[in-house]
Design an enzyme around this catalytic site. Structure first.
Site, PDB file in Angstrom:
ATOM      1  N   HIS A 177      51.936 -19.302 -13.769  1.00  4.25           N
ATOM      2  CA  HIS A 177      51.764 -18.648 -15.077  1.00  4.25           C
ATOM      3  C   HIS A 177      50.270 -18.480 -15.292  1.00  4.25           C
ATOM      4  O   HIS A 177      49.516 -19.445 -15.320  1.00  4.25           O
ATOM      5  CB  HIS A 177      52.374 -19.542 -16.171  1.00  4.25           C
ATOM      6  CG  HIS A 177      52.249 -18.999 -17.563  1.00  4.25           C
ATOM      7  ND1 HIS A 177      53.288 -18.355 -18.206  1.00  4.25           N
ATOM      8  CD2 HIS A 177      51.213 -18.995 -18.428  1.00  4.25           C
ATOM      9  CE1 HIS A 177      52.896 -17.995 -19.406  1.00  4.25           C
ATOM     10  NE2 HIS A 177      51.633 -18.373 -19.565  1.00  4.25           N
ATOM     11  N   HIS A 191      49.404 -27.693 -22.468  1.00  3.60           N
ATOM     12  CA  HIS A 191      47.973 -27.747 -22.209  1.00  3.60           C
ATOM     13  C   HIS A 191      47.189 -28.277 -23.405  1.00  3.60           C
ATOM     14  O   HIS A 191      47.663 -28.285 -24.535  1.00  3.60           O
ATOM     15  CB  HIS A 191      47.435 -26.373 -21.798  1.00  3.60           C
ATOM     16  CG  HIS A 191      47.578 -25.297 -22.818  1.00  3.60           C
ATOM     17  ND1 HIS A 191      48.774 -24.772 -23.194  1.00  3.60           N
ATOM     18  CD2 HIS A 191      46.636 -24.627 -23.544  1.00  3.60           C
ATOM     19  CE1 HIS A 191      48.606 -23.822 -24.093  1.00  3.60           C
ATOM     20  NE2 HIS A 191      47.315 -23.721 -24.336  1.00  3.60           N
TER      21      HIS A 191
END
Length: 443
Positions: free
Chosen positions: A289, A332
């Site tokens: 990704h 993240h």
């Protein structure tokens, strides 16, 4: 009778345009003749230092019926919910999400409906940003605004904005954006309830991101950015109000005529609009990704190369085809601040709870990512080609500044249960079972 709406295309072009009612209003061979045609006044609007390098120099010459200096003294007025005071509220590192902001219950225009959500920095030092929501339901009748502090990037979510600027008229509908730079006077008309988002940058101007290895084509194409053609009105009024946003405060002055009396102009400092559906998506076609930077429409660079004061990023409809990949955004923690908004549809990483007209803020180093339902669904999905984000347009204001949330935003439409969307995430760890073993079983 309103002028026909026309545009000129091309990002950062040197335009020359005159109202067809005044042919020859643009002087030839010089900018400031002793006497301008039609008895117009020449006036320069500078968006950069005079000595800025040629490719960074921003200025436009206006040929107008009256110079903009004709107004009475400015006086401070009520700021409403607009503020740049970042120090009166305790810092909050939590993930934050706002439900859709309410439309006004009383009549208010675009300026009256501006409310600061978060921001950082100081316009006096030409450093920082601010993020606003606007809600309005009446036109700025005999009123205009110009921003001495920075550039406005406006993202309508509900209702079309009918914008008159010194350079001409623009209609900006949901799924379009516009940028109105520092110092340009504008007035906004609306038909009924309108709502949207505003990103303000104090330091510099928005530019197209560098394409690097992508090559010559991709992302937002320069020719798809549209600027208005010259249009003027010679209108005297008993009292026209000019509002200046200066040092984070609002000031008003009155004058006896419309400020939109520019019969011709030329230069490269002009407002512009862009249709988000024209964005050429670059995406992964093998595995993994990619970072959201591949979806950057506009960026305002900082003094440090590669680091943005602010990026405007979108997540448009696109094909997802990666193999053996968890396709939604990964979990993240980031050295940037991320404010997200939703124009329409359902954002693929959080289909429930994140609604059009609302927003979310994930501050510096605050962890975030897909909710439980998205993780489970994507981890077990059959990975054939899939069209994602159909009927959806989400966006992100990303900044290298660590942003403070205003008192109003901390107490308005906050989703206090936002953190719950990650709580069901389970431990799947099994030291006796590896991903490699799982691949073998599937064979």
């Amino acid at each position: 009778m309103a002028a026909e709406l026309k545009y000129m295309s091309g990002f950062d072009n040197e335009f020359a345009t005159e109202d067809p009612r005044c042919p020859g209003a643009l002087p030839e061979g010089q900018n400031n003749p002793q006497k301008c045609a039609y008895g117009l006044y020449a006036e320069q609007l500078s968006g950069s230092a005079f000595t800025a390098m040629r490719h960074e120099n921003k200025r436009t010459w206006l040929y107008r019926i009256r110079p903009s200096v004709i107004h009475k003294p400015f006086k401070k007025i009520d700021n409403g919910l607009l503020t740049h005071d970042w120090d009166t509220v305790e810092p909050n590192p939590n993930q934050l999400r706002w439900n859709p902001f309410d439309f006004p219950k009383k009549k208010q225009d675009f300026v009256e409906g501006l409310a600061t959500i978060c921001g950082a920095g100081d316009p006096k030092a030409r450093s920082g940003i601010a993020i606003y929501i606007y809600t309005c339901n009446k036109p700025m009748e005999n009123k205009c605004l110009y921003n001495s502090d920075g550039d406005f990037l406006i993202v309508p979510q509900e209702g079309t904005l009918f914008i008159t600027t010194e350079m001409g008229k623009m209609n900006v509908a949901p799924n379009e954006i516009c940028v109105i730079q520092r110092g340009i006077r504008f007035s906004i008309d609306v038909k009924g309830n309108s709502r949207g988002y505003v990103l303000e940058v104090f330091s510099d101007h928005f530019v197209l991101p560098s394409l690097g290895p992508i090559g010559a084509n991709g992302l937002a194409n320069p020719r798809d950015f549209l600027s208005p053609v010259a249009w003027y009105e010679d209108r005297e009024v008993r009292e026209y109000t000019v509002i200046s946003k200066y040092h984070g405060h609002l000031f008003s002055a009155t004058q006896g005529h419309s400020p939109f009396d520019v019969a011709a102009w030329h230069g490269n400092y002009a407002p512009y609009k862009y249709d988000l559906s024209k964005f050429m998506v670059i995406n992964c076609v093998a595995f993994d990704h990619a970072d959201p930077s591949i979806f950057t429409v506009l960026t305002c660079p900082s003094l440090k190369p590669g680091v943005a004061t602010a990026d405007f990023v979108i997540f448009p409809p696109r094909w997802s085809v990666q193999e053996n990949t968890f396709r939604p955004p990964y979990y993240h923690r980031n050295c940037m601040s991320e404010f997200m908004g939703l124009i329409y549809g359902n954002y693929e990483a959080k289909e429930d709870g994140f609604k059009p007209g609302g927003g979310s803020l994930h501050s510096m180093m605050t962890p975030h990512g897909p909710d439980y339902d998205c993780f489970e669904k994507a981890s077990n999905a059959e990975l054939g080609p899939q069209k994602i984000a159909e009927g959806t347009m989400a966006f992100m204001f990303e900044s290298s500044f660590s942003m403070a949330v205003t008192e109003w935003a901390n107490n308005t439409k906050v989703d206090s249960n936002y953190f719950q969307c990650w709580q069901p995430l389970k431990k799947h760890f099994n030291p006796k079972d590896s991903a490699k073993d799982d691949k073998e079983k599937k064979k």
